[in-house]
Write a protein that holds these residues in place. Structure first.
Motif, mmCIF file in Angstrom:
data_model
loop_
_atom_site.group_PDB
_atom_site.id
_atom_site.type_symbol
_atom_site.label_atom_id
_atom_site.label_comp_id
_atom_site.label_asym_id
_atom_site.label_seq_id
_atom_site.Cartn_x
_atom_site.Cartn_y
_atom_site.Cartn_z
ATOM 1 N N GLY A 105 12.045 17.492 19.297
ATOM 2 C CA GLY A 105 12.236 17.174 20.705
ATOM 3 C C GLY A 105 12.946 15.875 20.970
ATOM 4 O O GLY A 105 13.529 15.689 22.047
ATOM 5 N N VAL A 106 12.924 14.938 20.008
ATOM 6 C CA VAL A 106 13.530 13.628 20.245
ATOM 7 C C VAL A 106 15.049 13.733 20.370
ATOM 8 O O VAL A 106 15.648 13.225 21.328
ATOM 9 N N ALA A 107 15.702 14.379 19.406
ATOM 10 C CA ALA A 107 17.163 14.504 19.452
ATOM 11 C C ALA A 107 17.596 15.282 20.684
ATOM 12 O O ALA A 107 18.589 14.923 21.339
ATOM 13 N N GLU A 108 16.869 16.333 21.012
ATOM 14 C CA GLU A 108 17.207 17.138 22.186
ATOM 15 C C GLU A 108 17.126 16.302 23.457
ATOM 16 O O GLU A 108 17.979 16.404 24.354
ATOM 17 N N THR A 109 16.105 15.460 23.549
ATOM 18 C CA THR A 109 15.964 14.598 24.725
ATOM 19 C C THR A 109 17.033 13.512 24.739
ATOM 20 O O THR A 109 17.604 13.199 25.798
ATOM 21 N N LEU A 110 17.331 12.930 23.584
ATOM 22 C CA LEU A 110 18.379 11.908 23.511
ATOM 23 C C LEU A 110 19.745 12.471 23.874
ATOM 24 O O LEU A 110 20.628 11.721 24.294
ATOM 25 N N ALA A 111 19.939 13.770 23.724
ATOM 26 C CA ALA A 111 21.201 14.383 24.135
ATOM 27 C C ALA A 111 21.410 14.268 25.638
ATOM 28 O O ALA A 111 22.538 14.384 26.122
ATOM 29 N N GLU A 112 20.348 14.002 26.383
ATOM 30 C CA GLU A 112 20.458 13.809 27.829
ATOM 31 C C GLU A 112 20.680 12.348 28.187
ATOM 32 O O GLU A 112 20.901 12.025 29.360
ATOM 33 N N GLY A 113 20.594 11.450 27.214
ATOM 34 C CA GLY A 113 20.827 10.037 27.443
ATOM 35 C C GLY A 113 19.601 9.200 27.171
ATOM 36 O O GLY A 113 18.466 9.702 27.112
ATOM 37 N N VAL A 114 19.810 7.896 27.000
ATOM 38 C CA VAL A 114 18.712 6.973 26.721
ATOM 39 C C VAL A 114 17.715 6.933 27.868
ATOM 40 O O VAL A 114 16.495 6.869 27.648
ATOM 41 N N ASP A 115 18.177 6.978 29.115
ATOM 42 C CA ASP A 115 17.250 6.960 30.247
ATOM 43 C C ASP A 115 16.307 8.159 30.207
ATOM 44 O O ASP A 115 15.108 8.033 30.484
ATOM 45 N N ALA A 116 16.848 9.337 29.881
ATOM 46 C CA ALA A 116 16.012 10.532 29.803
ATOM 47 C C ALA A 116 14.954 10.370 28.722
ATOM 48 O O ALA A 116 13.786 10.748 28.909
ATOM 49 N N ALA A 117 15.351 9.803 27.577
ATOM 50 C CA ALA A 117 14.384 9.587 26.500
ATOM 51 C C ALA A 117 13.346 8.548 26.892
ATOM 52 O O ALA A 117 12.148 8.697 26.590
ATOM 53 N N SER A 118 13.769 7.483 27.557
ATOM 54 C CA SER A 118 12.831 6.456 28.000
ATOM 55 C C SER A 118 11.802 7.031 28.962
ATOM 56 O O SER A 118 10.609 6.723 28.882
#
Length: 606
Positions: free
Chosen positions: A379-392
């Protein structure tokens, strides 16, 4: 204005390409490139349009003088950004841009709308366009370009196909990229693999030949030309490190001990050649990697080297080449990896990754771009594909890696220069150093005040908006701007006063602000991350920080200089002055004139 008067409109839903004339008033007031792209976006997109939906517009724009101007021919990719939700203009040079100008002939842009059922490509030749099946879907940017050996190609790689919010549009087999903000993801959502152009670069008209030769000579002999000739933009890392503004290991320090090992001297030693060795101002250094030739720009060693603590130049070049082939922005990708490392160190996520680990960085970038398994928990890489803000937001890490308007920042730390902080905050496409770079002089200024900082940022933003509406190479054009433009049009028989061309830049900047305001952007989005209010711990800029109260004063002064309200919205008076009032639709908020003039200094600035 004679010359290029049309656009090609490619509707991928219907599979048709048509020609339509650009309104003369639009061409006069917005020229082409950024300006014309912004006018079409504002006219045709409703507020809240899904950037990855079929209603979004993607424009490949040139300018009225493309192919003739000094420096490298460029094109503008203009769309609504899937990363920021606001306006996006991204630029790339190289052979594709020149051939696009030749293939479009009397057209200023290709406007792409709709969404294809199956992967397609748009082929442009002799001012006409066709939509054809794309057989290169699934290929990286190098293979996709090599499938069309006799053409210029702009394409997406796996990152664009998988909808990464910072996927690029790559041209010249990955040597050049319309990089920031995710235009490649818009292509991917439309199932548009590539734009292929058949014709060559247009010949310079005889009436412009002497003018071009003079400008090329003045550019090559000037400070900017000599700086670029030395190493394109690679010297940026040496400069940032020297002044203590080089974001290192996920923005935790501002100098990198191994900067010399990955800087311009290391690149020159490793290079097998230069991009354009026959020009007075050659291009970047060509570096042989295990998977082909890479041409690293300044952002590569800054973000993938210092930003990730990677000390080996070959490893940095490999990471840059990987991003080029995948079609992913090096700045956002590097920041995404840095976020994962810092989040893992703080036990927000489980990830086998550390600063200095080039192999781990490579694995995570590949996972982000392709959806493959990587070094982090599911899930981390998939979320980071949306940008750092999305991951944060997803993992609750707050301000681990700074962003502005959800765009990850280049590795210039603005705490070393308050004017650079203002440039980031007010950038019309998010955290970007290309709209204005006051850090180049401010880092050495002893007593830069509010008015100087504001004037420098406003002037640079206006100038580059005008140059990108030409579309000119801003490195070549900006040093010559006092005389640039009007005499070029005059040589072609067009009456264009210099002050009118300067006003184009201000008009375009305000039009983009109107577009963003309609999407909900205002003063609240012109803010800096909280991390920049903390002092720099060591180095030449030790103790530097952005004081929130002083920054508010700076922002007030900027809005006043712009003729905007305290909420950051253009006022009716400003729109009237720029001949924009009739453009504004009923959904766009407009600012009221401030009742009192804002302060221009803090109380203790005696």
């Amino acid at each position: 204005m004679a010359g290029r008067e049309y656009v090609l409109r490619a509707n991928l839903s219907s599979g048709t390409v048509s020609r339509e004339r650009v309104p003369e008033r639009w061409r006069r007031r917005f020229l082409g490139g950024k300006g014309l792209g912004a006018r079409y976006l504002y006219e045709e997109l409703d507020a809240g349009t899904d950037p990855l939906g079929p209603d979004n517009l993607l424009a490949f724009c040139i300018g009225p003088l493309s192919g003739y101007l000094p420096g490298e021919t460029r094109y503008a990719a203009v769309t609504k950004s899937p990363l920021t939700g606001g306006f996006l203009d991204s630029y790339a040079g190289g052979a594709f841009a020149g051939r696009l100008a030749g293939s479009l002939e009397d057209c200023l842009a290709v406007l792409v709308t709709g969404e294809a059922d199956e992967p397609v490509r748009i082929v442009i030749e002799d001012g006409e366009g066709d939509i054809e099946p794309a057989e290169t879907w699934g290929e990286d940017t190098v293979a996709a370009a090599e499938a069309h050996p006799d053409s210029g190609v702009a394409c997406i790689g796996p990152a664009g196909e998988h909808g990464v919010a910072y996927a690029t549009i790559a041209s010249d087999a990955g040597d050049h990229h319309a990089g920031r903000g995710g235009a490649g993801a818009v292509m991917g959502a439309k199932r548009l693999k590539a734009v292929v152009v058949r014709n060559g670069t247009p010949e310079t008209p005889p009436e412009l030949a002497d003018l071009r030769a003079r400008y090329e000579r003045e550019y090559a002999e000037g400070d900017t030309g000599r700086w670029q000739a030395a190493g394109e933009t690679l010297e940026s890392i040496d400069f940032a490190n020297e002044v203590g503004a080089l974001a290192t290991e996920g923005w935790q320090r501002d100098q990198f001990e191994a900067a010399d090992d990955i800087g311009i001297e290391a690149a020159a030693e490793a290079a097998v050649g230069r991009e354009h060795p026959d020009r007075e101002v050659p291009g970047g250094f060509e570096i042989e990697t295990d998977e082909g030739t890479s041409v690293p720009r300044g952002a590569t060693p800054m973000t993938l080297g210092a930003g990730l603590g990677v000390e080996d130049f070959d490893a940095v070049a490999e990471l840059g080449g990987l991003c080029d082939r995948l079609g992913i922005d090096v700045i956002s990708a590097g920041n995404a990896v840095a976020w994962a490392i810092r989040a893992a160190e703080a036990d927000y996520i489980d990830c086998e990754l550390a600063f200095g680990d080039a192999d781990g960085a490579r694995a995570l970038i590949e996972a982000i771009a392709t959806g493959a398994a990587g070094p982090c928990e599911a899930g981390v890489a998939e979320t980071l594909a949306e940008g750092v803000d999305a991951a944060s937001d997803a993992y609750g890490t707050d301000d681990v890696i700074p962003t502005v308007k959800s765009m990850e920042l280049p590795a210039y730390d603005p705490r070393a220069a308050a004017g650079m902080a203002l440039a980031y905050a007010t950038s019309d496409r998010g955290g970007c150093h290309r709209r204005a770079r006051p850090i180049e002089w401010e880092a050495f200024a002893e007593d830069a005040d509010t008015s100087e900082r504001v004037a420098a940022v406003v002037a640079a933003q206006n100038t580059r908006s005008a140059l990108w509406s030409f579309v000119a190479d801003d490195f070549a054009g900006e040093p010559l701007w006092d005389d640039f433009g009007a005499e070029w049009f005059d040589a072609l028989g067009d009456d264009y006063a210099p002050d009118e061309l300067h006003r184009v830049g201000e008009r375009v900047w305000n039009l983009v602000r109107l577009f963003n305001a309609r999407e909900g952007f205002d003063r609240a989005t012109d803010e800096l991350p909280a991390a920049f209010t903390e002092p720099i711990s060591d180095g030449p800029a030790e103790g530097g920080r952005i004081d929130p109260a002083e920054f508010d004063v700076l922002l007030d002064a900027y809005y006043a200089a712009r003729g905007w309200s305290r909420e950051g919205l253009p006022t009716r008076e400003t729109l009237e002055r720029l001949d924009l009032e009739a453009t504004v639709d009923h959904d766009t908020p407009v600012g009221a004139a401030p009742e009192t003039a804002p302060r221009t200094e803090t109380d203790d600035d005696d």
